[in-house]
Design a protein around this motif. Structure first.
Motif, PDB file in Angstrom:
ATOM      1  N   PRO A 135       0.826  -1.272  -0.089  1.00 15.97           N
ATOM      2  CA  PRO A 135      -0.050   0.006  -0.034  1.00 15.97           C
ATOM      3  C   PRO A 135       0.738   1.420  -0.088  1.00 15.97           C
ATOM      4  CG  PRO A 135      -0.922  -1.625   1.761  1.00 15.97           C
ATOM      5  CD  PRO A 135       0.789  -1.887   1.028  1.00 15.97           C
ATOM      6  N   GLN A 142      -6.922   2.972  -0.052  1.00 16.02           N
ATOM      7  CA  GLN A 142      -7.567   2.173   1.127  1.00 16.02           C
ATOM      8  C   GLN A 142      -8.170   0.971   0.805  1.00 16.02           C
ATOM      9  OE1 GLN A 142     -10.805   5.020   2.653  1.00 16.02           O
ATOM     10  NE2 GLN A 142     -11.842   3.285   3.004  1.00 16.02           N
ATOM     11  N   TYR A 150     -12.932  -3.913   1.825  1.00 19.85           N
ATOM     12  CA  TYR A 150     -12.898  -5.201   2.422  1.00 19.85           C
ATOM     13  C   TYR A 150     -12.608  -6.018   1.219  1.00 19.85           C
ATOM     14  CZ  TYR A 150     -17.185  -4.660  -0.455  1.00 19.85           C
ATOM     15  OH  TYR A 150     -17.978  -4.362  -1.515  1.00 19.85           O
ATOM     16  N   THR A 196     -12.439  -7.560   6.584  1.00 24.08           N
ATOM     17  CA  THR A 196     -11.516  -6.573   6.784  1.00 24.08           C
ATOM     18  C   THR A 196      -9.949  -6.894   6.855  1.00 24.08           C
ATOM     19  OG1 THR A 196     -12.987  -5.620   8.551  1.00 24.08           O
ATOM     20  CG2 THR A 196     -10.992  -4.438   8.175  1.00 24.08           C
ATOM     21  N   ASP A 203      -5.734  -5.788   5.395  1.00 21.34           N
ATOM     22  CA  ASP A 203      -4.865  -4.709   5.212  1.00 21.34           C
ATOM     23  C   ASP A 203      -3.876  -4.875   3.917  1.00 21.34           C
ATOM     24  OD1 ASP A 203      -3.372  -6.059   6.663  1.00 21.34           O
ATOM     25  OD2 ASP A 203      -3.146  -4.627   8.259  1.00 21.34           O
ATOM     26  N   PHE A 204      -3.755  -5.995   3.406  1.00 25.44           N
ATOM     27  CA  PHE A 204      -3.032  -6.425   2.128  1.00 25.44           C
ATOM     28  C   PHE A 204      -3.524  -7.030   1.174  1.00 25.44           C
ATOM     29  CE2 PHE A 204      -2.884  -9.602   5.408  1.00 25.44           C
ATOM     30  CZ  PHE A 204      -2.858 -10.959   4.745  1.00 25.44           C
TER      31      PHE A 204
END
Lengths: 424, 301
Positions: A340, A359, A362, A373, A375-376
């Protein structure tokens, strides 16, 4: 009358489809059957697979071997990546994107499906609607394939039972309600092994009155698969011969991605917002009064404007959106996960810009459709993200327009295509 | 709005034009491979449609085995002159003289060695993309190849590690030394090519049409007699009415028995043919089940 007209070949349309299923569903056998019964298999191919079948100690010819491609695959008896097959009937020419059904399935299916008019979802009659059938249907809907055919295969192994077929249809219809499909689902009972309802009707499914698979492939209406409403013309190349005879000629070359255009129509050039009228529609020695998607043409306009590759001509009044931040569904294709913090290259129509995944809203579990949820992003992940690009791009939502709603993400260092995106 | 029917040929043509324009716009220094064969003849018409009234934004490149049929070379030169475009010829003879290609015998097939001369030409001119006329229906390995087929700095194709190709958003990016092979007619079949030749009234070399020729029946094929191919002990020469379906190296390109003297007769024959193009005419592809795949990995077209 020429031979081509005699065969009716020169009026044939082009239909691209994908067959989704695992090895066990008899997908290769079904494709082999379509090729064989439509007489598209040539003798040397047939004798080559007959030799291989024999070497592997099989009885009869294994039609699934027809779709095996590379040495590694033949050695291991698996299929890697997407292979393309071709066959034709007097009505249509067909391109099959054949994608294998193992772990990298999501990536391969999305790739093969991106250009398809139609998806065949194979279901084993003995097993019914499985998790993977749901996954295939979800991916077909995600990529916006206009037509969906559920082929209930191996009917010979369930005694050609009408009850079994109808139960599977009901099960499938029940969960498909939750998907955003753009057209009706067609259901066909068949036996790829014996050929029932593939090209020939056979004698075993007398209770079924619908189309054979080939009937459907030949007749399903594909004229409206492209957006016919919004004229979109991304400029690919500007032609300025600068010869004496053509000193002031400026031709804008590209493909009409959707809609249609007529000489005299008023167009807006984006992102500049300037407008003009279409003067000529040309291609080589032809000149047209009008043109429509997906024709490749050369346009000239009445006014002298500064237009270059990456600009888009649209019909005035049929405006698309223009933003540098937008929501999208992405399918991560690379073994290298999303970082990110990094800038990537985004290719959208004929425009190449830098961008970041700002961002991750989901990730979709493709088996349960639950949102998670995260984050990668890793290979085969499908997620809803917010994209931010350096300059605004001119787009439509993917559901409205596949051509102006799609983009790819390229890793600047490796130059690999790492993700496919569909703008929400 | 008028509704002209949009046929499969229209669709394939439009796709190919779109691909050529992407190459022109995104690659720095492309070339178009022109051999005088039917597939590259189609490429030239597509390039005319893509870029006229302008000139082609790339030169034409021929990798000459010097085992070519004279009719084809003559045709090549005539066509290039008509177009008024630039043709670069790089000959395998040079690669042989420089010791870059080592042949076992003077008359053996030169097809596999074209890769070396091609890679030399790519290095010499720093081409970053070569447009070629390969089609996916020709062969199993081709069926899995991308339209924009990435080659590493050794010119190698890695079938297991290809870039995904979605929609018509082509990733054309390369690092210096690497290059692309681009195949605008990937999705065409042999029949499509002939139908297009008929529709566009394209000229093709005379050896595509039926003619009397001296041949030697060898293995399953008919080898054309030439200074490269003479009957071996126990073989005999026959005079047969034949035509060529591909025009490659004279020492290994076999004609098929045929009476087709016009494009429409070829189309009729192709529509009914029971043997694939390469199976019928290329001895080098029959060498093993993976022959083409292996050659491609080494940098072949």
């Amino acid at each position: 009358m020429s031979v081509v007209e005699n065969f009716g070949l020169n009026r044939a349309e082009l239909l691209r489809f994908i067959a989704a299923g695992s090895v066990d569903d008899g997908k290769s056998t079904l494709i082999g059957r379509l090729l064989h019964d439509s007489k598209s298999i040539f003798e040397d191919q047939l004798s080559s697979i007959a030799r291989t079948s024999n070497k592997r100690g099989m009885q009869g010819v294994d039609l699934s071997l027809l779709t095996d491609g590379l040495q590694a695959e033949r050695e291991q008896g698996i299929t890697i990546d997407v292979a393309y097959r071709y066959f034709a009937t007097p009505k249509r020419k067909f391109i099959i994107a054949d994608t294998p059904g193992h772990e990298q399935y999501t990536r391969n299916m999305v790739t093969g499906a991106s250009t398809a008019n139609l998806a065949i979802i194979l279901i084993d009659a003995r097993k019914g609607v499985l998790t993977q059938s749901r996954r295939h249907a979800y991916l077909a809907s995600l990529v916006g394939i206009p037509h969906l055919v559920v082929a209930v295969n191996k009917m010979d192994l369930v005694g050609y039972s009408r009850e079994v077929f109808e139960r599977i249809c009901n099960d499938f219809a029940a969960f498909a309600k939750g998907l955003h499909l753009s057209s009706n689902i067609e259901y066909i009972p068949l036996s790829a092994l014996n050929g029932d309802m593939v090209v020939e009707r056979g004698n075993n499914l007398a209770w079924y009155e619908g189309h054979t698979l080939m009937d459907l492939l030949e007749n399903i209406d594909i004229e409206h698969d492209v957006n016919t409403d919004d004229f979109r013309f991304p400029v690919q190349w500007v032609c300025r011969p600068q010869t004496e005879a053509l000193h002031d000629f400026r031709g804008y070359m590209g493909r009409i991605e959707s809609g249609s255009i007529r000489v005299g129509d008023q167009v807006t050039i984006l992102p500049s917002g300037l407008s003009s009228r279409i003067k000529e529609i040309l291609l080589y020695k032809d000149s047209f009064e009008d043109a429509f998607a997906p024709q490749s043409v050369t346009l000239t306009i009445e006014d002298h404007l500064d237009i270059s590759r990456g600009d888009m001509l649209v019909k005035t009044g049929e405006q698309p959106q223009m933003k540098n931040e937008f929501a999208a569904m992405v399918c991560w294709l690379s073994e290298q996960p999303l970082d990110p913090r990094r800038k990537y290259i985004v290719k959208h129509t004929t425009r190449v810009v830098k961008g970041v995944v700002n961002q991750i809203d989901y990730r979709v579990d493709v088996n349960t459709f639950n949102h998670e949820t995260i984050d990668f992003l890793r290979m085969n992940d499908i997620a809803r993200v917010m994209m931010k690009v350096q300059q605004p791009i001119v787009f439509d939502g993917y559901a409205r327009n596949r051509a102006t709603g799609s983009f790819i993400i390229i890793d600047e260092t490796s130059n690999n295509t790492v993700a496919a995106g569909m703008i929400c | 709005m008028s509704h002209r029917t949009f046929t499969h040929l229209d669709a394939l043509e439009s796709e190919a034009i779109h691909i050529m324009r992407e190459v022109a716009a995104e690659c720095t220094n492309p070339a178009l491979l022109f051999s005088g064969g039917k597939d590259s003849i189609v490429l030239l018409r597509l390039a005319e449609k893509a870029f006229r009234p302008g000139r082609f934004p790339f030169p034409l490149l021929h990798i000459d085995t010097e085992h070519n049929f004279p009719e084809v070379i003559e045709f090549r030169d005539r066509r290039v002159k008509e177009l008024g475009e630039r043709l670069i010829v790089r000959s395998m003879e040079n690669s042989i003289k420089q010791g870059r290609v080592v042949l076992r015998s003077e008359n053996q097939s030169r097809n596999p060695f074209q890769s070396i001369t091609l890679l030399d030409a790519i290095a010499e001119f720093r081409f970053d993309a070569c447009i070629g006329g390969a089609r996916r229906d020709e062969e199993k390995a081709r069926a899995k190849e991308r339209i924009f087929s990435f080659r590493d700095e050794f010119g190698q194709w890695d079938p297991k590690n290809q870039r995904p190709e979605l929609w018509s958003l082509y990733n054309t990016r390369t690092h210096p030394g690497e290059n692309m092979r681009v195949f605008p007619i990937s999705n065409w079949t042999e029949l499509d090519v002939w139908e297009y030749i008929e529709r566009e009234q394209l000229q093709v070399p005379s050896i595509y049409f039926a003619h009397w020729r001296e041949v030697i029946p060898r293995d399953a094929g008919l080898l054309p007699v030439s200074h490269l191919v003479q009957p071996k002990e126990g073989e005999h020469v026959e005079k047969v009415m034949v035509r060529f379906r591909t025009v490659g190296d004279m020492s290994c390109t076999c004609p098929v028995a045929s009476d087709a003297k016009s494009v429409s007769e070829i189309i009729a024959e192709t529509a009914m043919t029971r043997i694939t193009e390469r199976g019928a005419t290329r001895m080098d592809d029959q060498a093993s089940e993976a022959a083409m795949e292996l050659r491609k990995k080494e940098g072949y077209f």
